[in-house]
Design an enzyme around this catalytic site. Structure first.
Site, PDB file in Angstrom:
ATOM      1  N   ALA A  54     -49.091 -37.662   3.028  1.00 52.94           N
ATOM      2  CA  ALA A  54     -50.524 -38.415   2.759  1.00 52.94           C
ATOM      3  C   ALA A  54     -51.269 -39.226   4.303  1.00 52.94           C
ATOM      4  O   ALA A  54     -52.493 -39.289   4.415  1.00 52.94           O
ATOM      5  CB  ALA A  54     -50.133 -40.253   2.648  1.00 52.94           C
ATOM      6  N   TYR A  55     -50.104 -39.342   5.275  1.00 52.66           N
ATOM      7  CA  TYR A  55     -50.619 -39.362   7.047  1.00 52.66           C
ATOM      8  C   TYR A  55     -51.231 -38.062   7.381  1.00 52.66           C
ATOM      9  O   TYR A  55     -52.047 -39.174   7.784  1.00 52.66           O
ATOM     10  CB  TYR A  55     -49.167 -40.356   7.609  1.00 52.66           C
ATOM     11  CG  TYR A  55     -49.677 -40.615   9.182  1.00 52.66           C
ATOM     12  CD1 TYR A  55     -49.800 -41.361   9.440  1.00 52.66           C
ATOM     13  CD2 TYR A  55     -49.326 -38.760   9.761  1.00 52.66           C
ATOM     14  CE1 TYR A  55     -50.575 -42.009  10.577  1.00 52.66           C
ATOM     15  CE2 TYR A  55     -49.877 -39.305  10.949  1.00 52.66           C
ATOM     16  CZ  TYR A  55     -50.562 -41.020  11.766  1.00 52.66           C
ATOM     17  OH  TYR A  55     -50.735 -41.098  12.492  1.00 52.66           O
ATOM     18  N   SER A  56     -50.738 -37.245   6.672  1.00 53.52           N
ATOM     19  CA  SER A  56     -51.492 -35.889   7.708  1.00 53.52           C
ATOM     20  C   SER A  56     -53.194 -36.297   7.238  1.00 53.52           C
ATOM     21  O   SER A  56     -54.132 -35.322   7.803  1.00 53.52           O
ATOM     22  CB  SER A  56     -50.543 -34.647   6.928  1.00 53.52           C
ATOM     23  OG  SER A  56     -49.948 -34.878   8.116  1.00 53.52           O
ATOM     24  N   SER A  94     -54.830 -38.165   5.756  1.00 60.65           N
ATOM     25  CA  SER A  94     -55.992 -39.140   5.920  1.00 60.65           C
ATOM     26  C   SER A  94     -56.301 -39.273   7.370  1.00 60.65           C
ATOM     27  O   SER A  94     -57.439 -39.289   7.045  1.00 60.65           O
ATOM     28  CB  SER A  94     -54.463 -40.689   5.842  1.00 60.65           C
ATOM     29  OG  SER A  94     -54.359 -40.906   7.262  1.00 60.65           O
ATOM     30  N   LYS A  95     -55.489 -38.905   7.991  1.00 62.47           N
ATOM     31  CA  LYS A  95     -55.501 -38.853   9.810  1.00 62.47           C
ATOM     32  C   LYS A  95     -56.780 -36.791   9.858  1.00 62.47           C
ATOM     33  O   LYS A  95     -57.585 -37.703  10.974  1.00 62.47           O
ATOM     34  CB  LYS A  95     -54.513 -38.828  10.537  1.00 62.47           C
ATOM     35  CG  LYS A  95     -53.635 -39.818  11.107  1.00 62.47           C
ATOM     36  CD  LYS A  95     -54.388 -40.644  11.247  1.00 62.47           C
ATOM     37  CE  LYS A  95     -54.016 -42.222  11.109  1.00 62.47           C
ATOM     38  NZ  LYS A  95     -54.615 -43.370  12.146  1.00 62.47           N
TER      39      LYS A  95
END
Length: 176
Positions: free
Chosen positions: A157-159, A161-162
């Site tokens: 999710a973090y990857s 989104s970034k």
């Protein structure tokens, strides 16, 4: 400081400016002469940070949840009332989310990471850019991560989104 820039007379917004990288950006802007509005969802913590930094320059706080467009619009209006303008926007607010394999990642957790890390910068840009265009000056910095380019194991999710922030942050000339 050895490599300062002159931001005297400039007014900046730093989302998530109460701690971590956001606080460091806030400090740097203050040391360079800018007035700063810390936009943060934790109003008490933001005020504590502002109180600690007030000897370095003009710093105010605006409680805002960047995942809600109406809240961002209210924060813009409150900041404009205080400063008269916004010259610099730093979209720094972000969350890492849970570490888990993609197939085990909770759907609501995924959605929350996307709301903060991807929708938040979109809402802030959508809200602030027209005022910058009207005043014929503005700078927007979107904070992403190498995780958006390389990915991080168990941080899908973090990857993602970034990566979205990286992709949407290509330099664009809004002003002629």
């Amino acid at each position: 400081m050895s490599n300062t820039i002159n931001l005297s007379g400039r007014f900046a917004v730093v989302t998530g400016g109460a701690q971590g990288i956001g606080r460091a950006i806030t400090e740097r802007f203050l040391d360079s002469g800018a007035a700063v509005a810390i936009w943060d969802r934790d109003a008490a913590f933001a005020q504590k940070t502002a109180d600690e930094l007030k000897s370095r320059g003009t710093v105010v706080t605006v409680a805002v949840d960047v995942t809600k467009l109406a809240d961002v619009e209210r924060a813009r209006d409150e900041t404009a009332k205080t400063f008269g303008r916004v010259d610099i926007l730093v979209n720094n607010a972000g969350i890492a989310g849970k570490n888990a394999t993609t197939w085990e990642y909770p759907a609501e957790e995924w959605a929350q990471v996307m709301r903060v890390n991807l929708d938040g910068p979109f809402y802030c840009c959508r809200t602030i850019a027209p005022t910058m265009i009207a005043q014929k000056y503005g700078r927007i910095v979107n904070i992403a991560s190498i995780a958006g380019k390389e990915g991080n194991p168990n941080a899908s999710a973090y990857s993602v989104s970034k990566a979205g922030v990286n992709f949407s942050s290509r330099p664009t000339r809004l002003l002629s």
